[in-house]
Design a protein around this motif. Sequence first.
Motif, PDB file in Angstrom:
ATOM      1  N   ARG A  38      30.583  25.236  -2.048  1.00 13.70           N
ATOM      2  CA  ARG A  38      29.633  24.359  -2.757  1.00 13.70           C
ATOM      3  C   ARG A  38      30.140  24.047  -4.162  1.00 13.70           C
ATOM      4  NH1 ARG A  38      27.887  27.226   1.679  1.00 13.70           N
ATOM      5  NH2 ARG A  38      26.045  26.208   2.543  1.00 13.70           N
ATOM      6  N   THR A  39      29.594  22.971  -4.720  1.00 15.05           N
ATOM      7  CA  THR A  39      29.884  22.613  -6.107  1.00 15.05           C
ATOM      8  C   THR A  39      29.300  23.676  -7.036  1.00 15.05           C
ATOM      9  OG1 THR A  39      29.915  20.250  -5.606  1.00 15.05           O
ATOM     10  CG2 THR A  39      29.404  20.875  -7.881  1.00 15.05           C
ATOM     11  N   LEU A  40      30.125  24.175  -7.943  1.00 15.21           N
ATOM     12  CA  LEU A  40      29.665  25.181  -8.901  1.00 15.21           C
ATOM     13  C   LEU A  40      29.389  24.511 -10.250  1.00 15.21           C
ATOM     14  CD1 LEU A  40      29.146  28.209  -9.574  1.00 15.21           C
ATOM     15  CD2 LEU A  40      31.507  28.304 -10.360  1.00 15.21           C
ATOM     16  N   ILE A  41      28.113  24.515 -10.637  1.00 15.22           N
ATOM     17  CA  ILE A  41      27.712  23.991 -11.946  1.00 15.22           C
ATOM     18  C   ILE A  41      27.604  25.189 -12.893  1.00 15.22           C
ATOM     19  CG2 ILE A  41      25.948  22.720 -13.225  1.00 15.22           C
ATOM     20  CD1 ILE A  41      25.093  21.446 -10.501  1.00 15.22           C
ATOM     21  N   ALA A  42      28.515  25.257 -13.850  1.00 11.93           N
ATOM     22  CA  ALA A  42      28.536  26.385 -14.793  1.00 11.93           C
ATOM     23  C   ALA A  42      27.555  26.088 -15.926  1.00 11.93           C
ATOM     24  CB  ALA A  42      29.947  26.581 -15.334  1.00 11.93           C
ATOM     25  N   VAL A  43      26.535  26.920 -16.058  1.00 11.27           N
ATOM     26  CA  VAL A  43      25.487  26.667 -17.046  1.00 11.27           C
ATOM     27  C   VAL A  43      25.891  27.293 -18.387  1.00 11.27           C
ATOM     28  CG1 VAL A  43      23.053  26.978 -17.614  1.00 11.27           C
ATOM     29  CG2 VAL A  43      23.735  26.546 -15.242  1.00 11.27           C
ATOM     30  N   VAL A  44      26.081  26.421 -19.379  1.00  6.42           N
ATOM     31  CA  VAL A  44      26.561  26.867 -20.694  1.00  6.42           C
ATOM     32  C   VAL A  44      25.556  26.518 -21.796  1.00  6.42           C
ATOM     33  CG1 VAL A  44      29.003  26.838 -20.033  1.00  6.42           C
ATOM     34  CG2 VAL A  44      27.961  24.751 -20.934  1.00  6.42           C
ATOM     35  N   LYS A  45      24.278  26.448 -21.428  1.00  5.78           N
ATOM     36  CA  LYS A  45      23.239  26.181 -22.430  1.00  5.78           C
ATOM     37  C   LYS A  45      23.175  27.349 -23.421  1.00  5.78           C
ATOM     38  CE  LYS A  45      19.695  28.205 -19.429  1.00  5.78           C
ATOM     39  NZ  LYS A  45      18.661  27.900 -18.413  1.00  5.78           N
ATOM     40  N   ALA A  46      22.451  27.102 -24.534  1.00 10.77           N
ATOM     41  CA  ALA A  46      22.257  28.153 -25.543  1.00 10.77           C
ATOM     42  C   ALA A  46      23.599  28.770 -25.958  1.00 10.77           C
ATOM     43  CB  ALA A  46      21.292  29.223 -25.034  1.00 10.77           C
ATOM     44  N   ASP A  47      24.552  27.881 -26.293  1.00 12.92           N
ATOM     45  CA  ASP A  47      25.894  28.321 -26.692  1.00 12.92           C
ATOM     46  C   ASP A  47      26.492  29.285 -25.658  1.00 12.92           C
ATOM     47  OD1 ASP A  47      28.115  28.220 -28.360  1.00 12.92           O
ATOM     48  OD2 ASP A  47      27.475  29.941 -29.547  1.00 12.92           O
ATOM     49  N   ALA A  48      26.350  28.882 -24.394  1.00 14.10           N
ATOM     50  CA  ALA A  48      26.853  29.705 -23.286  1.00 14.10           C
ATOM     51  C   ALA A  48      26.284  31.123 -23.366  1.00 14.10           C
ATOM     52  CB  ALA A  48      28.382  29.722 -23.245  1.00 14.10           C
ATOM     53  N   TYR A  49      24.951  31.182 -23.432  1.00 13.68           N
ATOM     54  CA  TYR A  49      24.235  32.458 -23.494  1.00 13.68           C
ATOM     55  C   TYR A  49      24.809  33.332 -24.618  1.00 13.68           C
ATOM     56  CZ  TYR A  49      22.305  31.337 -18.800  1.00 13.68           C
ATOM     57  OH  TYR A  49      21.673  30.752 -17.719  1.00 13.68           O
ATOM     58  N   GLY A  50      25.199  32.641 -25.712  1.00 15.19           N
ATOM     59  CA  GLY A  50      25.709  33.357 -26.873  1.00 15.19           C
ATOM     60  C   GLY A  50      27.189  33.674 -26.821  1.00 15.19           C
ATOM     61  N   HIS A  51      27.876  33.223 -25.776  1.00 13.97           N
ATOM     62  CA  HIS A  51      29.302  33.572 -25.637  1.00 13.97           C
ATOM     63  C   HIS A  51      30.244  32.513 -26.215  1.00 13.97           C
ATOM     64  CE1 HIS A  51      27.348  36.227 -22.772  1.00 13.97           C
ATOM     65  NE2 HIS A  51      28.469  36.879 -22.561  1.00 13.97           N
ATOM     66  N   GLY A  52      29.691  31.361 -26.648  1.00 12.12           N
ATOM     67  CA  GLY A  52      30.543  30.293 -27.196  1.00 12.12           C
ATOM     68  C   GLY A  52      30.733  29.195 -26.169  1.00 12.12           C
ATOM     69  N   ALA A  53      29.974  28.089 -26.306  1.00 14.99           N
ATOM     70  CA  ALA A  53      29.942  27.074 -25.241  1.00 14.99           C
ATOM     71  C   ALA A  53      31.288  26.392 -24.968  1.00 14.99           C
ATOM     72  CB  ALA A  53      28.850  26.046 -25.524  1.00 14.99           C
ATOM     73  N   PRO A  54      31.989  25.866 -25.993  1.00 13.49           N
ATOM     74  CA  PRO A  54      33.234  25.158 -25.638  1.00 13.49           C
ATOM     75  C   PRO A  54      34.257  26.082 -24.987  1.00 13.49           C
ATOM     76  CG  PRO A  54      32.817  25.056 -28.033  1.00 13.49           C
ATOM     77  CD  PRO A  54      31.679  25.801 -27.434  1.00 13.49           C
ATOM     78  N   GLN A  55      34.379  27.304 -25.517  1.00  8.56           N
ATOM     79  CA  GLN A  55      35.366  28.249 -24.962  1.00  8.56           C
ATOM     80  C   GLN A  55      35.030  28.614 -23.521  1.00  8.56           C
ATOM     81  OE1 GLN A  55      33.660  28.536 -27.793  1.00  8.56           O
ATOM     82  NE2 GLN A  55      34.907  29.306 -29.478  1.00  8.56           N
ATOM     83  N   VAL A  56      33.742  28.931 -23.287  1.00  6.03           N
ATOM     84  CA  VAL A  56      33.336  29.311 -21.933  1.00  6.03           C
ATOM     85  C   VAL A  56      33.474  28.125 -20.986  1.00  6.03           C
ATOM     86  CG1 VAL A  56      31.352  29.969 -20.497  1.00  6.03           C
ATOM     87  CG2 VAL A  56      31.836  31.224 -22.616  1.00  6.03           C
ATOM     88  N   ALA A  57      33.082  26.925 -21.467  1.00  7.42           N
ATOM     89  CA  ALA A  57      33.183  25.737 -20.611  1.00  7.42           C
ATOM     90  C   ALA A  57      34.627  25.519 -20.177  1.00  7.42           C
ATOM     91  CB  ALA A  57      32.653  24.507 -21.354  1.00  7.42           C
ATOM     92  N   ARG A  58      35.543  25.593 -21.128  1.00  5.19           N
ATOM     93  CA  ARG A  58      36.961  25.391 -20.785  1.00  5.19           C
ATOM     94  C   ARG A  58      37.445  26.455 -19.818  1.00  5.19           C
ATOM     95  NH1 ARG A  58      37.618  24.252 -26.233  1.00  5.19           N
ATOM     96  NH2 ARG A  58      37.694  22.010 -26.581  1.00  5.19           N
ATOM     97  N   ALA A  59      37.078  27.699 -20.072  1.00  4.72           N
ATOM     98  CA  ALA A  59      37.526  28.800 -19.198  1.00  4.72           C
ATOM     99  C   ALA A  59      36.963  28.618 -17.788  1.00  4.72           C
ATOM    100  CB  ALA A  59      37.091  30.145 -19.781  1.00  4.72           C
ATOM    101  N   ALA A  60      35.689  28.258 -17.714  1.00  2.00           N
ATOM    102  CA  ALA A  60      35.057  28.117 -16.396  1.00  2.00           C
ATOM    103  C   ALA A  60      35.683  26.964 -15.615  1.00  2.00           C
ATOM    104  CB  ALA A  60      33.541  27.901 -16.562  1.00  2.00           C
TER     105      ALA A  60
END
Length: 371
Positions: A38-60
């Motif tokens: 299935r398509t995986l939608i990586a949820v990065v709201k709230a600054d990726a649950y505090g982990h840093g949204a751009p960094q987590v988005a790129r990694a995911a």
Amino acid sequence: MTSEQNRQAAGPSERSAVVDLAAVQHNVGRLLDLARGRTLIAVVKADAYGHGAPQVARAALAAGAHMLGTAHVAEALALRAQGITAPVLAWLHTAATDFNAAVSQDVRLGLSGGELDLVLDAAREAGRPAVVHLKFDSGLGRNGATPAQWPRLLERVRRAESEGLLTVEGVFTHLAVADEPTRPETAEQLAAFQDAVRAAREAGLNPTLVHAANTPGLLSAADLPDPDAMLLDAVRVGLGLYGLSPFADRTPQEFGLVPAMTLRTRVANVKDVPAGAGVSYGLTYRTEGPTRLVLVPLGYADGVPRVATGAPVRIGDRIFPVVGRIAMDQCVVDLSLGRPVGAGAGDGRALESAPPTAGRDGAGPEADDGV
Ligand SMILES: *Cc1c(COP(=O)(O)O)cnc(C)c1O
């Protein structure tokens, strides 16, 4: 001086949140396996649950996630500003939401109904259709069209699609109790959602991404009589990306997930106390026997939840529970309650504390022996 500056003055390296992007990537791989195509939608709201949204988005994305999810359009636009061009879906709109920017920057929009006119205006303005995922409220009672509102929404959306103002890419709903798999409401929600999707197709819409599962939905799908009714075309996963379990009685390790964040600091004080010594506000904890208490300079102002009494703190190669109430800037562990790392099921990497450096106040070389 702002509080941020104050904290930095105290030394950022002494108390830090360390994010392991390799763990995020590992978790994405594991979640892709569980989602079985299935398509995986990586949820990065709230600054990726505090982990840093751009960094987590790129990694995911690098690890194979297909799409990103945020609550607010502003969060999606911030990803665009960072040069992230992957598909992003934003679903929580307010009076301040900039639909024009969303449409012109190719942000997919969750659509519950009330915002439809503004979205159509934005599509006209941009000269291109808004790509939307219709949201159905199958029982959570937050966003989404209710079953009563659904037919009228479908009608309006169908008309807008034929006018070239909308493209309905998806239909979705959000689950209320998926983290309690024995409750009956999840199956009821999925059944109601199935009816809503059928009605959307009968109204002439042709969504390619139908989705309902959050992290607990995905992690529990294999135990359901009909996993496909949960997994559908796509899953929206937040918590699992960060390596956490949504279930009270199951650890991340049981699902092959690795916690991505470690809070790290140095022990601030160590003291010997007799049996019956009280610890922290309310004196809700008293020592069983003579023991040694360690003061950890992290509290709820640092993001340690006030309810996290009992949470694991790693000191050296042992794990100790937080005892007593967590205060604003500190918490306490009891060194008589330690166990080796890996000896218990709950060894997340939530908190880590280095042994005190020799010679610091209240933390002499003797204390090092104990920790
Ligand atoms: C936050 C959120 C998710 C992710 O939930 P997790 O349980 O963290 O996976 C999925 N869908 C919607 C609509 C959300 O708001």
